[in-house]
Design an enzyme around this catalytic site. Structure first.
Site, PDB file in Angstrom:
ATOM      1  N   VAL A  11      -4.920  14.384  18.071  1.00 33.46           N
ATOM      2  CA  VAL A  11      -5.785  14.793  19.327  1.00 33.46           C
ATOM      3  C   VAL A  11      -6.099  16.053  19.828  1.00 33.46           C
ATOM      4  O   VAL A  11      -6.970  16.581  20.140  1.00 33.46           O
ATOM      5  CB  VAL A  11      -4.926  13.988  20.625  1.00 33.46           C
ATOM      6  CG1 VAL A  11      -5.678  14.203  21.927  1.00 33.46           C
ATOM      7  CG2 VAL A  11      -5.154  12.436  20.472  1.00 33.46           C
ATOM      8  N   PHE A 155      -9.776   8.745  24.242  1.00 35.52           N
ATOM      9  CA  PHE A 155     -10.012   7.499  23.721  1.00 35.52           C
ATOM     10  C   PHE A 155     -10.746   7.535  22.348  1.00 35.52           C
ATOM     11  O   PHE A 155     -11.258   6.715  21.727  1.00 35.52           O
ATOM     12  CB  PHE A 155     -11.052   6.748  24.496  1.00 35.52           C
ATOM     13  CG  PHE A 155     -10.486   6.355  26.111  1.00 35.52           C
ATOM     14  CD1 PHE A 155      -9.780   5.336  26.015  1.00 35.52           C
ATOM     15  CD2 PHE A 155     -10.741   7.287  27.101  1.00 35.52           C
ATOM     16  CE1 PHE A 155      -9.285   4.918  27.421  1.00 35.52           C
ATOM     17  CE2 PHE A 155     -10.278   6.957  28.314  1.00 35.52           C
ATOM     18  CZ  PHE A 155      -9.547   5.693  28.399  1.00 35.52           C
ATOM     19  N   LYS A 157     -11.184   7.705  18.384  1.00 35.30           N
ATOM     20  CA  LYS A 157     -10.711   6.950  17.410  1.00 35.30           C
ATOM     21  C   LYS A 157     -10.493   7.642  15.886  1.00 35.30           C
ATOM     22  O   LYS A 157     -11.419   8.365  15.597  1.00 35.30           O
ATOM     23  CB  LYS A 157     -11.606   5.894  16.748  1.00 35.30           C
ATOM     24  CG  LYS A 157     -11.845   5.122  18.290  1.00 35.30           C
ATOM     25  CD  LYS A 157     -12.916   3.750  17.711  1.00 35.30           C
ATOM     26  CE  LYS A 157     -14.564   4.094  17.534  1.00 35.30           C
ATOM     27  NZ  LYS A 157     -15.083   4.651  18.643  1.00 35.30           N
ATOM     28  N   LYS A 210      -5.961   3.893  30.307  1.00 34.22           N
ATOM     29  CA  LYS A 210      -5.554   4.026  29.013  1.00 34.22           C
ATOM     30  C   LYS A 210      -4.706   2.911  28.091  1.00 34.22           C
ATOM     31  O   LYS A 210      -4.998   2.429  27.336  1.00 34.22           O
ATOM     32  CB  LYS A 210      -4.928   5.345  28.748  1.00 34.22           C
ATOM     33  CG  LYS A 210      -4.442   5.914  27.177  1.00 34.22           C
ATOM     34  CD  LYS A 210      -5.690   5.722  26.314  1.00 34.22           C
ATOM     35  CE  LYS A 210      -5.349   6.005  24.916  1.00 34.22           C
ATOM     36  NZ  LYS A 210      -6.413   5.934  23.781  1.00 34.22           N
ATOM     37  N   ILE A 256     -13.159  -8.145  16.510  1.00 33.65           N
ATOM     38  CA  ILE A 256     -12.661  -9.581  16.511  1.00 33.65           C
ATOM     39  C   ILE A 256     -12.893  -9.902  15.033  1.00 33.65           C
ATOM     40  O   ILE A 256     -13.216 -11.122  14.318  1.00 33.65           O
ATOM     41  CB  ILE A 256     -13.911 -10.478  17.248  1.00 33.65           C
ATOM     42  CG1 ILE A 256     -15.164 -10.125  16.858  1.00 33.65           C
ATOM     43  CG2 ILE A 256     -13.496 -10.424  18.704  1.00 33.65           C
ATOM     44  CD1 ILE A 256     -16.206 -11.336  17.294  1.00 33.65           C
ATOM     45  N   TYR A 257     -12.419  -8.868  14.216  1.00 33.12           N
ATOM     46  CA  TYR A 257     -12.169  -9.263  12.663  1.00 33.12           C
ATOM     47  C   TYR A 257     -10.818  -9.451  12.266  1.00 33.12           C
ATOM     48  O   TYR A 257      -9.858  -8.748  12.856  1.00 33.12           O
ATOM     49  CB  TYR A 257     -12.483  -7.694  11.878  1.00 33.12           C
ATOM     50  CG  TYR A 257     -14.069  -7.611  12.172  1.00 33.12           C
ATOM     51  CD1 TYR A 257     -14.895  -7.798  11.023  1.00 33.12           C
ATOM     52  CD2 TYR A 257     -14.733  -6.869  13.079  1.00 33.12           C
ATOM     53  CE1 TYR A 257     -16.297  -7.396  11.020  1.00 33.12           C
ATOM     54  CE2 TYR A 257     -16.004  -6.556  13.084  1.00 33.12           C
ATOM     55  CZ  TYR A 257     -16.906  -6.931  12.055  1.00 33.12           C
ATOM     56  OH  TYR A 257     -18.033  -6.651  12.154  1.00 33.12           O
ATOM     57  N   CYS A 266      -1.230   4.271  18.148  1.00 30.96           N
ATOM     58  CA  CYS A 266      -1.424   3.924  19.475  1.00 30.96           C
ATOM     59  C   CYS A 266      -1.410   2.552  19.817  1.00 30.96           C
ATOM     60  O   CYS A 266      -0.356   2.226  20.839  1.00 30.96           O
ATOM     61  CB  CYS A 266      -2.941   4.233  19.781  1.00 30.96           C
ATOM     62  SG  CYS A 266      -3.375   6.373  19.979  1.00 30.96           S
ATOM     63  N   LYS A 327      -5.973   2.366   8.897  1.00 30.49           N
ATOM     64  CA  LYS A 327      -7.320   2.079   8.910  1.00 30.49           C
ATOM     65  C   LYS A 327      -8.139   3.224   8.028  1.00 30.49           C
ATOM     66  O   LYS A 327      -7.525   4.459   7.746  1.00 30.49           O
ATOM     67  CB  LYS A 327      -7.906   2.070  10.339  1.00 30.49           C
ATOM     68  CG  LYS A 327      -7.810   3.328  11.056  1.00 30.49           C
ATOM     69  CD  LYS A 327      -8.640   2.934  12.211  1.00 30.49           C
ATOM     70  CE  LYS A 327      -8.834   4.614  13.108  1.00 30.49           C
ATOM     71  NZ  LYS A 327      -9.556   4.274  14.347  1.00 30.49           N
TER      72      LYS A 327
HETATM   73  N1  LIG Z   1      -3.986   9.630  17.421  1.00 33.18           N
HETATM   74  C1  LIG Z   1      -4.895   9.005  18.370  1.00 33.18           C
HETATM   75  O1  LIG Z   1      -5.609   8.330  17.645  1.00 33.18           O
HETATM   76  C2  LIG Z   1      -4.904   9.224  19.506  1.00 33.18           C
HETATM   77  C3  LIG Z   1      -5.907   8.748  20.319  1.00 33.18           C
HETATM   78  C4  LIG Z   1      -5.962   8.758  21.804  1.00 33.18           C
HETATM   79  C5  LIG Z   1      -4.674   9.109  22.392  1.00 33.18           C
HETATM   80  N2  LIG Z   1      -3.502   9.455  21.640  1.00 33.18           N
HETATM   81  C6  LIG Z   1      -2.236   9.813  22.622  1.00 33.18           C
HETATM   82  O2  LIG Z   1      -2.426  11.342  22.392  1.00 33.18           O
HETATM   83  C7  LIG Z   1      -1.140  12.095  22.161  1.00 33.18           C
HETATM   84  C8  LIG Z   1      -0.861  12.847  20.961  1.00 33.18           C
HETATM   85  O3  LIG Z   1      -1.081  12.095  19.724  1.00 33.18           O
HETATM   86  P1  LIG Z   1      -1.510  12.590  18.212  1.00 33.18           P
HETATM   87  O4  LIG Z   1      -1.651  11.379  17.343  1.00 33.18           O
HETATM   88  O5  LIG Z   1      -2.176  13.786  18.317  1.00 33.18           O
HETATM   89  O6  LIG Z   1       0.092  13.108  18.062  1.00 33.18           O
HETATM   90  P2  LIG Z   1       0.561  14.100  16.893  1.00 33.18           P
HETATM   91  O7  LIG Z   1       2.041  13.814  16.654  1.00 33.18           O
HETATM   92  O8  LIG Z   1      -0.284  14.000  15.613  1.00 33.18           O
HETATM   93  O9  LIG Z   1       0.525  15.530  17.440  1.00 33.18           O
HETATM   94  C9  LIG Z   1       1.356  16.177  18.425  1.00 33.18           C
HETATM   95  C10 LIG Z   1       1.669  17.405  18.102  1.00 33.18           C
HETATM   96  O10 LIG Z   1       1.992  17.888  19.173  1.00 33.18           O
HETATM   97  C11 LIG Z   1       3.028  18.908  18.694  1.00 33.18           C
HETATM   98  N3  LIG Z   1       4.212  19.394  19.863  1.00 33.18           N
HETATM   99  C12 LIG Z   1       5.160  18.545  20.009  1.00 33.18           C
HETATM  100  N4  LIG Z   1       5.905  19.130  21.056  1.00 33.18           N
HETATM  101  C13 LIG Z   1       5.310  20.192  21.501  1.00 33.18           C
HETATM  102  C14 LIG Z   1       5.928  21.246  22.224  1.00 33.18           C
HETATM  103  N5  LIG Z   1       6.761  21.271  22.982  1.00 33.18           N
HETATM  104  N6  LIG Z   1       5.149  22.224  22.051  1.00 33.18           N
HETATM  105  C15 LIG Z   1       3.926  22.518  21.262  1.00 33.18           C
HETATM  106  N7  LIG Z   1       3.575  21.353  20.566  1.00 33.18           N
HETATM  107  C16 LIG Z   1       4.168  20.322  20.465  1.00 33.18           C
HETATM  108  C17 LIG Z   1       3.753  18.407  17.553  1.00 33.18           C
HETATM  109  O11 LIG Z   1       4.380  19.126  16.575  1.00 33.18           O
HETATM  110  C18 LIG Z   1       2.536  17.758  17.090  1.00 33.18           C
HETATM  111  O12 LIG Z   1       1.803  18.489  16.087  1.00 33.18           O
HETATM  112  C19 LIG Z   1      -0.252  10.744  22.251  1.00 33.18           C
HETATM  113  O13 LIG Z   1       0.209  10.589  23.743  1.00 33.18           O
HETATM  114  C20 LIG Z   1      -1.167   9.639  21.724  1.00 33.18           C
HETATM  115  O14 LIG Z   1      -0.724   8.560  22.374  1.00 33.18           O
HETATM  116  C21 LIG Z   1      -3.592   9.518  20.172  1.00 33.18           C
END
Ligand SMILES: NC(=O)c1ccc[n+]([C@@H]2O[C@H](COP(=O)([O-])OP(=O)(O)OC[C@H]3O[C@@H](n4cnc5c(N)ncnc54)[C@H](O)[C@@H]3O)[C@@H](O)[C@H]2O)c1
Length: 453
Positions: A11, A155, A157, A210, A256-257, A266, A327
C-alpha cells in the site's frame, strides 16, 4: 504538496508513487534499511505491475525519495500517511503495534502541525488512539500545536493497484476537522476528475467501512463456494449457476466465482479482526464465523480431491501445482490456498513440483527443508512442473496458465489428471484431450463420477 508515506509495502509504495505521479513531493519512510537501499536504486522489492517504472521515473526526477530517518521524512511535511501492516494478533484482533509505534514516533519527531492520515486497515477507535498518542508526545516535548487526524482506508487490489489508485471507485475520508478534510480533498482531486467519488464521513464510519467492505466480499466468495459444494452433490455445474445469478444486477458478476478459497493479506485477517470486534462488543458474528469456517474448509478441498483420486495412496506420488500467489498479478503468498495444499501434500509424502510467474522465491523461503530434500521442486515453466506428474492442480489463475498446450502437458505427465481449483478450463475440452478433469462444484469429466467439492 509535501507528503510523507510511512511504510514501503504494497500500500505504501503504491500510494507514494501515485502521489508523486500527480506532482507531489513524496518521501517514503521505511524502517527496513535494506528495503530503503534497494528502493533508492530503483529496485522495487514487491511485484506490482507498473510500479517499478513509476518509482524509477520519480526517483530520477527527485519527486520521490526513500529514507529511514524521521527528521528527513517529516521536514516541512503537510500530510503524513500511515501505511504500515496490521497483521492478525494471537486472538485474531488487528495487531496495532506498528501503527502505535508510528504514532509514538510522530509525537516525538513532528516539528509542525500537519494532517496525519491512517491508511492502514484499523479497528474503529484507532484514529482516536493514534491522535491521543501523538498529542501526548507533542505535549511531553512542550509543543503547542496538535495534529489533525483522518482515516482514509485503502481499497486497492494487489495486481491492479496502480490502476485502482489512479482511478478509484471511491475515496473515503473520515475526518472531523474541516481544514484537514479540505486538504485531502485537494490532494485527491486529480484522481477524481471524471466524477465525484470522494465520500466524507465520520472517522469511525470510515474505519468501519473498510472492514465491512472486505467482510462483504469474503462473504460473497464463501457463499458461492458453499453453493458449489451443493452443486457437486446435485450434479449441477456451478459455472452455469454463476452465469445464471450474475446476470441479476442486484447480485452482479463480481466475486461469485467458486474456487479453492480466498487468501491474501486482507480478507482473512480483516474477517478475523471483525469477528474479534463483534465478540468484544457482545454481538454474535454468526455470518462472519461461517464465512471463515467455509473458507478454511475450501482451502482443504483440493487436497481432499487429490487424496480421494488416489484412494488415499499418496506416498511417492508426484503432484504439479500451477500458481502459488494468493491471486494473479502479485507475488504475495500471505494465507494463500497454495500453502495449505503444499503443506498437506508434503505431509502425505507427495513430491511437489510447483511453478508461478513471480511468487516462487517467496515460497522457497518457506520450504527450505523440503527444497533441500528434493521433496519440493519449483519448476521454471508450467511444462517443467508437469514432467512425470501423477496429477496437476491449478491453484492461481494466472493468464499464463489459461491456454496451455494440453497435448504437450498430457505427453509430459505420467497420468493426465487435472484438478482445476479456479474453474478456468472447459471440462469438455479437457476430457476430449484425454484428461480426467475435476473442478470445484462441477460435474467431473473423463471417467470419474465425483467432482472436487
Ligand atoms: N496489501 C493490500 O492489498 C492492502 C489493500 C488495502 C489495505 N491494506 C492495508 O494496508 C496496510 C498495509 O498493508 P501492506 O500489505 O502494504 O503491508 P506490508 O506488510 O506489505 O508493508 C508494511 C510496511 O511497513 C513497514 N513498517 C512497519 N512498521 C514500520 C515503522 N514503524 N516505520 C516504518 N515502516 C514500518 C514494514 O517494514 C513494511 O515494509 C494494512 O493495514 C493492510 O491491511 C492492504
Amino acid at each position: 504538496m509535501r507528503i510523507c508515506v510511512i511504510g514501503a509495502g504494497y500500500v505504501g509504495l503504491v500510494t507514494a508513487a501515485c502521489f508523486a505521479e500527480m506532482g507531489n513531493q513524496v518521501i517514503c519512510l521505511e524502517r527496513d534499511a535494506q528495503r530503503v537501499a534497494r528502493l533508492r536504486r530503483g529496485d522495487v522489492p514487491i511485484h506490482e505491475p507498473g510500479l517499478e517504472p513509476m518509482v524509477r521515473a520519480h526517483l530520477a526526477s527527485g519527486d520521490l525519495q526513500f529514507t529511514s530517518g524521521w527528521n528527513e521524512a517529516l521536514r516541512g511535511v503537510e500530510v503524513v500517511f500511515i501505511a504500515v501492516g496490521t497483521p492478525s494478533g494471537e486472538d485474531g484482533s488487528a495487531d496495532l503495534s506498528h501503527v502505535l509505534a508510528v504514532a509514538e514516533a510522530l509525537g516525538q519527531q513532528l516539528q509542525q502541525r500537519c494532517v496525519v492520515v491512517d491508511k492502514s486497515t484499523v479497528p474503529v477507535g484507532t484514529a482516536e488512539r493514534v491522535s491521543r498518542c501523538i498529542d501526548a508526545g507533542l505535549r511531553q516535548r512542550g509543543k503547542t500545536f496538535s495534529v489533525a487526524l483522518a482515516s482514509n482506508p485503502e481499497f486497492l487490489k494487489e495486481g491492479v493497484a496502480i490502476a485502482d489508485f489512479m482511478r478509484p471507485d471511491r475515496v473515503i475520508i473520515g475526518c472531523d476537522d474541516e481544514d484537514a478534510q479540505e486538504c485531502l480533498r485537494r490532494l485527491y482531486a486529480p484522481f477524481l476528475r471524471n466524477h465525484e467519488r470522494l465520500l466524507c464521513m465520520g472517522v469511525r464510519a470510515a474505519e468501519f467501512s473498510k472492514y465491512a467492505a472486505n467482510a462483504f466480499l469474503a462473504t460473497k466468495i464463501s457463499f458461492i463456494n458453499e453453493m458449489a459444494s451443493l452443486c457437486a452433490r446435485l450434479d449441477v455445474d456451478i459455472e452455469e449457476v454463476r452465469r445464471g445469478i450474475g446476470s441479476d444486477t442486484r447480485i452482479g458478476t463480481h466475486f461469485i466465482y467458486a474456487g479453492c478459497g480466498y487468501g491474501g493479506s486482507c480478507f482473512p485477517k480483516d474477517v478475523r479482526a471483525l469477528i474479534r470486534t463483534a465478540e468484544q462488543e457482545g454481538v454474535e458474528p454468526s455470518i462472519l464465523r461461517a464465512v471463515e469456517a467455509r473458507n478454511a474448509l475450501q482451502k482443504t478441498l483440493l487436497f481432499q480431491a487429490v487424496r480421494e483420486h488416489f484412494s488415499g495412496y499418496m506416498q511417492g506420488r508426484v503432484v504439479a501445482i500451477w500458481g502459488l500467489a494468493f491471486k494473479p498479478g502479485t507475488d504475495d503468498i500471505r494465507e494463500a490456498p497454495s500453502l495449505v495444499l503444499i503443506d498437506a501434500l508434503l505431509a502425505a509424502g507427495v513430491r511437489v513440483q510447483a511453478c508461478d510467474p513471480v511468487a516462487t522465491s517467496a515460497v522457497a523461503g518457506r520450504y527450505a527443508t523440503a527444497l533441500a530434500a528434493g521433496q519440493l521442486r519449483l519448476g521454471e515453466s508450467p511444462y517443467q512442473a508437469v514432467e512425470g506428474a501423477d496429477a496437476l492442480v491449478l491453484v492461481t489463475e494466472w493468464k499464463q496458465f489459461r491456454q496451455p498446450d494440453f497435448l504437450r502437458v498430457r505427453g509430459l505427465m505420467r497420468m493426465p489428471v487435472l484438478f482445476d481449483g479456479r474453474n478456468i478450463y472447459d471440462s469438455q475440452q479437457l476430457s476430449e484431450a484425454g484428461f480426467l478433469y475435476r473442478g470445484i462444484g462441477r460435474p467431473a469429466a473423463g471417467d470419474c463420477k465425483q467432482s472436487a467439492a
